[in-house]
Design a protein around this motif. Sequence first.
Motif, mmCIF file in Angstrom:
data_model
loop_
_atom_site.group_PDB
_atom_site.id
_atom_site.type_symbol
_atom_site.label_atom_id
_atom_site.label_comp_id
_atom_site.label_asym_id
_atom_site.label_seq_id
_atom_site.Cartn_x
_atom_site.Cartn_y
_atom_site.Cartn_z
ATOM 1 N N LEU A 259 117.285 8.446 73.297
ATOM 2 C CA LEU A 259 118.673 8.287 72.880
ATOM 3 C C LEU A 259 119.193 6.886 73.203
ATOM 4 C CD1 LEU A 259 120.106 11.760 74.000
ATOM 5 C CD2 LEU A 259 119.622 11.005 71.661
ATOM 6 N N PHE A 260 118.829 6.375 74.366
ATOM 7 C CA PHE A 260 119.272 5.030 74.751
ATOM 8 C C PHE A 260 118.659 3.970 73.830
ATOM 9 C CE2 PHE A 260 121.318 5.054 79.136
ATOM 10 C CZ PHE A 260 121.676 6.398 79.066
ATOM 11 N N ILE A 261 117.381 4.156 73.464
ATOM 12 C CA ILE A 261 116.730 3.209 72.551
ATOM 13 C C ILE A 261 117.418 3.228 71.193
ATOM 14 C CG2 ILE A 261 114.607 2.755 71.255
ATOM 15 C CD1 ILE A 261 113.047 3.690 73.715
ATOM 16 N N ARG A 262 117.731 4.409 70.694
ATOM 17 C CA ARG A 262 118.422 4.522 69.406
ATOM 18 C C ARG A 262 119.777 3.832 69.451
ATOM 19 N NH1 ARG A 262 118.703 10.602 67.637
ATOM 20 N NH2 ARG A 262 119.738 9.617 65.849
ATOM 21 N N ALA A 263 120.475 3.966 70.573
ATOM 22 C CA ALA A 263 121.781 3.317 70.706
ATOM 23 C C ALA A 263 121.651 1.801 70.651
ATOM 24 C CB ALA A 263 122.446 3.747 72.009
ATOM 25 N N ILE A 264 120.681 1.253 71.360
ATOM 26 C CA ILE A 264 120.485 -0.204 71.367
ATOM 27 C C ILE A 264 120.181 -0.714 69.961
ATOM 28 C CG2 ILE A 264 118.955 -2.044 72.188
ATOM 29 C CD1 ILE A 264 118.665 -0.466 74.803
ATOM 30 N N SER A 265 119.393 0.056 69.216
ATOM 31 C CA SER A 265 118.996 -0.389 67.868
ATOM 32 C C SER A 265 120.159 -0.420 66.899
ATOM 33 C CB SER A 265 117.892 0.526 67.321
ATOM 34 O OG SER A 265 118.407 1.821 67.024
ATOM 35 N N LYS A 266 121.265 0.237 67.229
ATOM 36 C CA LYS A 266 122.430 0.237 66.349
ATOM 37 C C LYS A 266 123.231 -1.070 66.427
ATOM 38 C CE LYS A 266 122.360 4.667 64.920
ATOM 39 N NZ LYS A 266 122.322 5.077 63.492
ATOM 40 N N VAL A 267 123.092 -1.786 67.529
ATOM 41 C CA VAL A 267 123.897 -2.986 67.763
ATOM 42 C C VAL A 267 123.256 -4.190 67.087
ATOM 43 C CG1 VAL A 267 124.857 -4.502 69.531
ATOM 44 C CG2 VAL A 267 124.713 -2.042 69.949
ATOM 45 N N PRO A 268 124.019 -4.949 66.284
ATOM 46 C CA PRO A 268 123.439 -6.101 65.585
ATOM 47 C C PRO A 268 122.827 -7.129 66.522
ATOM 48 C CG PRO A 268 125.610 -5.575 64.694
ATOM 49 C CD PRO A 268 125.432 -4.737 65.915
ATOM 50 N N SER A 269 123.510 -7.415 67.634
ATOM 51 C CA SER A 269 122.993 -8.389 68.599
ATOM 52 C C SER A 269 123.643 -8.136 69.948
ATOM 53 C CB SER A 269 123.287 -9.824 68.154
ATOM 54 O OG SER A 269 122.933 -10.745 69.177
ATOM 55 N N LEU A 270 122.817 -8.045 70.974
ATOM 56 C CA LEU A 270 123.334 -7.855 72.325
ATOM 57 C C LEU A 270 123.780 -9.172 72.948
ATOM 58 C CD1 LEU A 270 120.678 -5.346 73.735
ATOM 59 C CD2 LEU A 270 122.955 -4.813 72.841
ATOM 60 N N LYS A 271 123.554 -10.282 72.245
ATOM 61 C CA LYS A 271 123.872 -11.599 72.785
ATOM 62 C C LYS A 271 125.313 -12.033 72.514
ATOM 63 C CE LYS A 271 119.097 -13.217 72.294
ATOM 64 N NZ LYS A 271 118.203 -14.244 71.690
ATOM 65 N N LEU A 272 126.043 -11.245 71.725
ATOM 66 C CA LEU A 272 127.417 -11.632 71.379
ATOM 67 C C LEU A 272 128.443 -11.156 72.396
ATOM 68 C CD1 LEU A 272 127.515 -11.161 67.502
ATOM 69 C CD2 LEU A 272 127.169 -13.251 68.832
#
Length: 332
Positions: A259-272
Motif C-alpha cells: 500500500l505504501f509503494i502504491r501511494a508513492i507511485s501516485k505522486v508525480p515527484s517527491l522532490k517538489l
Amino acid sequence: MATIGGQYLSITDLAKRMTADDKIADVIDILTQTNEVLDDMVWVEGNLPTGHLTTIRTGLPQATWRLLYQGAQPQKSTTAQITDTTGMLETYSIVDKDLADLNGNAADFRLSEDEAFLEGMNQQMAQTLFYGNIAANPERFQGLAPRYNTVQNSVAETANNVIDGGGTGSTNTSVWLLVWGKRTIHGIYPKGSKAGLTHEDVSTPAPIDDGTGGKYQAYQTKYQWKCGLTVRDWRFAVRIANIDVPSLAGASPINLQRLFIRAISKVPSLKLGRPVFYVNRAVKTWADIQQTEKPTLGFHTVEDAQGNPLTAFRGIPIRLVDQLLNTEARVV
C-alpha cells in the motif's frame, strides 16, 4: 449568570490542583495526544483576507504537425481558480481574580490552565485538518478527507489518489502521504494576520458581567488560531483508505508495504516538497512490528534531527497522528 464548575473554574477546581504545602501541583495531563502533523505543516500567508486563491492550469495548448504550405492553428492553455477559506478557532479562559489570588499562586494557577487550552486547540486543529467539512460546519476549513472521499474516478479527479485498502465495515482508518510545499500543499493564514496560535493575556483584571447585571473582576486569556489548508496540486496528497484496523493483528494482516509503494507511485515527484506519511497509533504499531519481523521490507528506522529513532518507508518518515480515527466508514 456565570456557570461555576461548567465553563468557569470553581474553588473545588482550585483545591484539586493544590499540593499539601499550598502550591499549585504539577498536573499530569493524561489527555495529551501526539499529532506530529502540526510540527510538519508549511505555513503561507494567504493572498485574501479570508483565505487563499490558487490558479491551476487545466489544459495545455496543442501544436500542429504541419505540412509544407499548410498553416498551424493558434492555441492557448486554460486555467481555473480555486479559493480555500480559513477558519477562526478561538476561546477564552476567565478566572475570578479572588479565586486565582488565593494563596498567592495566581500565575501558576493560570499557567496550569494555559497548557490545557493549548493542547485542546492543537487536537481540534489536527482533527479539522483531516476531517473538517465546511458543508456540515461552515465556520471551519475544508480538511483532507472531504477532498479525497471516493475511489470512483468518474466522480472526482482526486479519486485517482485514493487507494482502497479493502476494509468494508466501519472500523477503518486511513494512511496519508502528504508532500508539504509552497506549490503543493500547505497551511494558510489570512492576509495581514499572524501565523500560528496566538495567546493574549489580559494581565490587568477586567470587570466581567455575571449575566444578571452584577460585575466582578477576572483574569482573562484569549486564545486564537486563524488557520486553513490549501491543496494547490491535488496530485501531492494520497489517501490509503479502508484499512481495517482489527485485521492488522489478524492471521493474514494487510500488506502495508504494498500500500505504501502504491501511494508513492501516485505522486508525480517527491522532490517538489517534503513527503511524510501520517498514520494513527494502530498502523504505526504494526508498521514497526513488520519492520522488526521482516527487516528486508521497505520499513526501516532512521533518526530525526534530535537523534531520536523514527520509522520510515523508503526514506519517507512515518509520523504519528492520534486524531486519525479507527472508526472511519468505508470510502466507496
